[in-house]
Design a protein around this motif. Structure first.
Motif: not given
Length: 625
Positions: A385-387, A407-411, A433-445, A458-463
């Motif tokens: 997810h992102g903005f 990295p344990s944070w989020l926009y 909000n790349y893999r490692g971000s908070t706010g999307y569950g423990r597994r994702f973080r 990878e996730d920033t480039v995918a965005g």
């Protein structure tokens, strides 16, 4: 590195208040936004709730102001050259408290000053200086955690006596919140009567998934411990305000998403708080009678608030899902106060009826452009997810991929003056909000544990690819930038993808990971050990593979690097190692240094840094170098 990374940066000096209040209408709109004051969420004590301490930047730097709601008076109580990070109020409501950090390296001591006037004094005689890991207050008791190069110490002062060490560990110990970033008084440390202190501790050496330990404040003896086992963390949020009631509201992640629960220290019983809401749920405060909890609900970077009746389980909406709540609490009269902002709307302190209850002295902040959510799929198949924020006009736009720290944070959908400054120049800004971000569950973080750097890139480039496919981003005019861990990801990205970005901005970055670890603050070293799976010496191959300096000879992208001279999160020497290596390979790097630490809370310095970034983007992204 560290969740404090973001768009604010420390710098020397305090600008005159008159300059800040007299808005220059001829100045660029982005500068007007920086000159308009911002107020943080206030702290208050339950015994004297009309006396508040709040941080405002209306003087030219973040300073602490004492407010008396009964008389309508307010005064500035701190005069810290580099600004103030933390503010609180003693349990009796008589003194405003803040952390004094003279150089900006984030170490120092707790001080306080009387509300009615007087010079600051040390709050905890007997406690050493160090890095602050939380503070808590109860009648007759002050407790704090301070870290130093030997570990983490828990200190308490009882009855006004000198502070004594209750507990020490080489791994992380803390008081207060981590995943739900907030301002205002912490209520998770000391029980209402001041007899019990809850601290988070590393679980068998795992600093990422803490356990909770409750100590007897007078003896330091362990009273109880709560842990969910390997890979599952706990977070204390608020003790019941009712004297003698030993229920502690906390949250767990056994079901992947964060969920609210209660721990009754009197009986040892643990019960889940039933709240049928998607996303993350945090129990952040109690109503005065102890019968209801204030829940924060976070879903895809936007927050809402609910009142939960504990007996019936009934939920009543206090605030619909909208923007970011950065600080919230229940007043003794039962009213809810919270700090709310969105991407386009500057923060305000509101009550449950939507009325503004506090505001700083100065002009209103001009509004900005709104955020829009988007989703893409990472190379791992995960939903990301992102903005995105776009300027006026027709796409495609030049694009600035802004990478968050942590990295344990989020926009979130929140007010960021630096984002609006870039958009004002005709550049779209995207925040993934790349893999490692908070706010999307423990597994994702936790997907980046033992696997740092590559997933974030990878996730920033995918965005970016998603926004190009949408027709929003111009593929020939793309840039990347971020602060702290976002700076690390930026430098790694331009090494791994040397032809992808027209230019890059690395704010207080990690460029040489091994060197950074050696010089970082204790909390950051502990975090790294758990994130990497050992010290940098124990996993050298991983560190080498994921360190930006390894790819220095591949970098072609013109880069601006900003460095804090006293930074203990991302120390300056390792960042300059990367600069030297890239320059030696023939690439263009500009360096901007400032005289304090990781972040700045001085408006003039924020404006200088933002001006330098905008000039750099104008030169390379908009004018073609």
């Amino acid at each position: 590195m560290g969740g404090l990374a973001g768009p604010a940066h420390r710098g020397p000096g305090i600008g005159p208040a008159a300059t800040l209040r007299a808005m220059d209408e001829q100045a660029p709109l982005w500068q007007q936004r920086f000159r308009a004051p911002i107020l943080q969420f206030p702290a208050w004590s339950r015994t004297a709730p009309d006396l508040l301490a709040a941080i405002s930047d209306e003087s030219g730097a973040d300073q602490v102001y004492a407010w008396d709601l009964a008389t309508g008076t307010r005064r500035r109580v701190s005069d810290e050259a580099v600004g103030v990070i933390h503010a609180a109020v003693t349990a009796d409501g008589r003194r405003a408290v803040w952390f004094s950090d003279p150089t900006g390296d984030e170490s120092g001591t707790w001080v306080s000053a009387p509300f009615e006037g007087g010079a600051p004094e040390p709050l905890l005689p007997g406690a050493p200086s160090g890095w602050p890991e939380g503070i808590a207050f109860a009648p007759g008791v002050v407790a704090t955690v301070l870290s130093d190069r030997s570990g983490f110490g828990v200190y308490a002062s009882v009855g006004g006596g000198p502070a004594k060490e209750l507990f020490r560990d080489v791994d992380s110990v803390g008081i207060g919140l981590s995943e739900w970033e907030h301002e205002g008084q912490d209520r998770s440390g000391l029980s209402a009567d001041g007899s019990l202190l809850c601290v988070s501790v590393a679980q068998d050496g795992d600093n990422l998934h803490p356990a909770l330990v409750v100590l007897d404040v007078r003896t330091g003896a362990e009273v109880a411990r709560q842990a969910d086992g390997p890979g599952f963390g706990l977070e204390a949020l608020a003790w019941s305000p009712v004297p003698g009631d030993q229920r502690l509201a906390f949250c767990h992640e056994l079901s992947d998403a964060v969920r609210a629960a209660l721990w009754d220290l009197g009986t040892g019983e643990r019960t889940d708080v039933q709240a049928d809401l998607p996303g993350q749920v945090f129990p952040i405060d109690w109503w005065p009678d102890g019968a209801s909890l204030l829940l924060l609900h976070r879903l895809d970077g936007r927050d809402g608030l609910y009142r939960c009746e504990l007996t019936s389980g009934a939920l009543r909406e206090v605030l619909p899902q909208s923007g970011e709540v950065h600080g919230a609490g229940v007043r003794p009269d039962g009213r809810v106060w919270f700090r709310l902002s969105s991407g386009s709307t500057p923060p305000r302190i509101l009550d449950g009826d939507g009325r503004e209850v506090l505001r700083p002295d100065g002009p209103r902040t001009p509004e900005g452009r709104p955020y829009r959510s988007f989703h893409c799929t990472s190379p791992s198949g995960d939903r990301v997810h992102g903005f995105v924020v776009v300027p006026e006009g027709e796409p495609p736009f030049p694009m600035y991929m802004k990478v968050h720290g942590g990295p344990s944070w989020l926009y979130q959908d929140t007010w960021m003056r630096d984002v609006q400054a870039v958009v004002d120049q005709g550049i779209a800004v995207a925040m993934v909000n790349y893999r490692g971000s908070t706010g999307y569950g423990r597994r994702f973080r936790d997907l980046i544990i033992g696997n740092i750097g590559f997933p974030e890139v990878e996730d920033t480039v995918a965005g970016l690819d998603h926004l190009i496919a949408e027709g929003i981003a111009d593929p020939k005019r793309t840039s990347i930038g971020g602060w702290s861990w976002g700076g690390y990801t930026t430098l790694l990205a331009i090494g791994l993808h040397p032809d992808r970005f027209v230019c890059a901005v690395g704010g207080v970055p990690v460029g040489d990971y091994a060197q950074s670890y050696e010089e970082s603050a204790p909390e950051l070293q502990a975090y790294d050990r758990s994130l990497l799976g050992g010290t940098v010496h124990e996993v050298p191959d991983l560190v080498r593979e994921r360190s930006p300096i390894t790819y220095a000879d591949r970098v072609k992208t013109p880069t601006l690097v900003l460095v804090g001279e006293h930074d203990t999160r991302c120390p300056p020497r390792q960042a300059l190692n990367w600069v030297d290596a890239v320059r030696a390979a023939g690439a263009e790097v500009e360096v901007y240094t400032f005289g304090t630490g990781h972040v700045s809370y001085v408006v003039d310095e924020e404006i200088r840094q933002t001006s330098r970034i905008l000039e750099f983007l104008e030169k390379h992204l908009l004018s073609g170098g």
